[in-house]
Design an enzyme around this catalytic site. Structure first.
Site, PDB file in Angstrom:
ATOM      1  CB  ILE A 204       3.263  -2.269  -7.388  1.00 40.48           C
ATOM      2  CG1 ILE A 204       2.868  -3.467  -8.273  1.00 40.48           C
ATOM      3  CG2 ILE A 204       2.608  -0.783  -7.667  1.00 40.48           C
ATOM      4  CD1 ILE A 204       1.328  -4.126  -7.737  1.00 40.48           C
ATOM      5  NE  ARG A 205       3.226   3.871  -6.440  1.00 40.53           N
ATOM      6  CZ  ARG A 205       2.869   4.268  -5.198  1.00 40.53           C
ATOM      7  NH1 ARG A 205       3.804   4.996  -4.714  1.00 40.53           N
ATOM      8  NH2 ARG A 205       2.042   3.701  -4.269  1.00 40.53           N
TER       9      ARG A 205
ATOM     10  N   GLY B 200       0.859  -1.231   0.062  1.00 41.53           N
ATOM     11  CA  GLY B 200       0.020  -0.170  -0.077  1.00 41.53           C
ATOM     12  C   GLY B 200       0.831   1.252  -0.181  1.00 41.53           C
ATOM     13  CD  GLU B 201       2.562   5.636  -0.677  1.00 40.06           C
ATOM     14  OE1 GLU B 201       2.074   4.930  -1.645  1.00 40.06           O
ATOM     15  OE2 GLU B 201       3.805   5.867  -0.249  1.00 40.06           O
ATOM     16  CB  SER B 202       5.447   2.484   3.950  1.00 48.41           C
ATOM     17  OG  SER B 202       6.153   3.534   3.349  1.00 48.41           O
TER      18      SER B 202
ATOM     19  CD  GLU C  34       0.386  -8.662  -1.738  1.00 46.23           C
ATOM     20  OE1 GLU C  34       1.491  -9.656  -1.684  1.00 46.23           O
ATOM     21  OE2 GLU C  34       0.387  -7.576  -1.695  1.00 46.23           O
TER      22      GLU C  34
ATOM     23  CB  CYS D  63       5.307  -3.655  -1.374  1.00 48.64           C
ATOM     24  SG  CYS D  63       5.797  -2.528  -2.610  1.00 48.64           S
TER      25      CYS D  63
ATOM     26  CG  HIS E  47       2.741  -6.596  -4.351  1.00 55.70           C
ATOM     27  ND1 HIS E  47       2.106  -5.966  -3.224  1.00 55.70           N
ATOM     28  CD2 HIS E  47       3.422  -5.599  -4.801  1.00 55.70           C
ATOM     29  CE1 HIS E  47       2.118  -4.489  -3.220  1.00 55.70           C
ATOM     30  NE2 HIS E  47       3.246  -4.396  -3.958  1.00 55.70           N
TER      31      HIS E  47
ATOM     32  NE  ARG F 295       8.236   5.184   1.099  1.00 57.33           N
ATOM     33  CZ  ARG F 295       7.435   6.224   1.474  1.00 57.33           C
ATOM     34  NH1 ARG F 295       7.814   7.275   1.795  1.00 57.33           N
ATOM     35  NH2 ARG F 295       6.393   6.454   0.527  1.00 57.33           N
TER      36      ARG F 295
HETATM   37  N1  GLN Z   1       5.783   3.067  -2.795  1.00 59.94           N
HETATM   38  C1  GLN Z   1       5.189   2.466  -1.779  1.00 59.94           C
HETATM   39  C2  GLN Z   1       5.771   3.011  -0.428  1.00 59.94           C
HETATM   40  O1  GLN Z   1       6.739   3.510  -0.190  1.00 59.94           O
HETATM   41  C3  GLN Z   1       5.066   0.773  -1.582  1.00 59.94           C
HETATM   42  C4  GLN Z   1       4.273   0.552  -2.762  1.00 59.94           C
HETATM   43  C5  GLN Z   1       3.599  -1.052  -2.512  1.00 59.94           C
HETATM   44  O2  GLN Z   1       3.392  -1.252  -1.392  1.00 59.94           O
HETATM   45  N2  GLN Z   1       3.392  -1.314  -3.646  1.00 59.94           N
HETATM   46  O3  GLN Z   1       5.117   2.862   0.634  1.00 59.94           O
END
Ligand code: GLN
Length: 188
Positions: free
Chosen positions: A133-134, A46-48, A172, A77, A170, A103
């Protein structure tokens, strides 16, 4: 076996589907009380920064740190970033795993990619198809932390420290349950 998935932000639903496929009992965790009775916990992607801020607001930081001392815990991630001791910037972290992460190490969303990994830890079944993913990179591991997977260029993308697991990618989001199975094997 009952596994919780931190369900405050990110792709927790996909982890729950995978765990159920493997016959585990599952629970969505949003509050400290919901950790009781669990054998392990997954922190999703997600977004940390968001996961960290919400965990702070919900009073989850200390309970999660305490839980991680005695239980299996896996971050995918953003979840791996949240577990780390150092994310090279100031944001709320659990700081319980001896890894330093960078990150968004592969660039922006368009730079998301997939790769087939050689993953001896998973046993038979051929290469492991990993989705990034990112994604962060695990820049270095310290203490007793073991490197589980690297890219062909040597960059670290999965590590394990006792019952703690961090993956840049990921599992999942694939149909391959071997990584979740591997995590469950920490508990038995
Ligand atoms: N870029 C996100 C972060 O810095 C992580 C991306 C992800 O969980 N797919 O938290």
């Amino acid at each position: 076996m009952k596994i919780g998935v931190l369900a405050i932000q990110g792709d927790f639903a996909e982890h729950i589907v995978m765990l159920k496929r493997l016959g585990a009992e599952t629970a969505e965790v949003r509050l400290p009380d919901q950790l009781s009775g669990l054998d392990g916990l997954i922190i999703p992607g997600g977004e940390s920064t968001t996961i960290g801020k919400l965990a702070e607001d919900f009073g989850l930081l200390e309970p999660l740190r305490k839980f991680g001392k005695t239980h299996a815990m896996w971050g995918t991630c953003a979840g791996a970033i949240f577990l780390s001791k150092d994310a090279r910037r100031n944001q709320p972290l659990l700081g319980i795993m001896d890894i330093t992460v960078v990150r968004n190490a592969f660039g922006r969303q368009v730079d998301s990619f997939e790769a087939d990994l050689d993953l001896p830890e998973l046993g038979a079944g051929g290469p492991y198809h990993a989705i990034f993913i990112r994604a962060p990179i695990i820049e270095s591991v310290q203490g007793s932390t073991k490197i589980i997977a690297s890219l062909a260029d040597g960059r670290i993308i999965a590590a394990r420290q006792g019952k703690m697991l961090a993956t840049s990618f990921h599992p999942e989001l694939t149909r391959d349950a071997r990584f979740h199975q591997y995590f469950l094997s920490f508990i038995k």
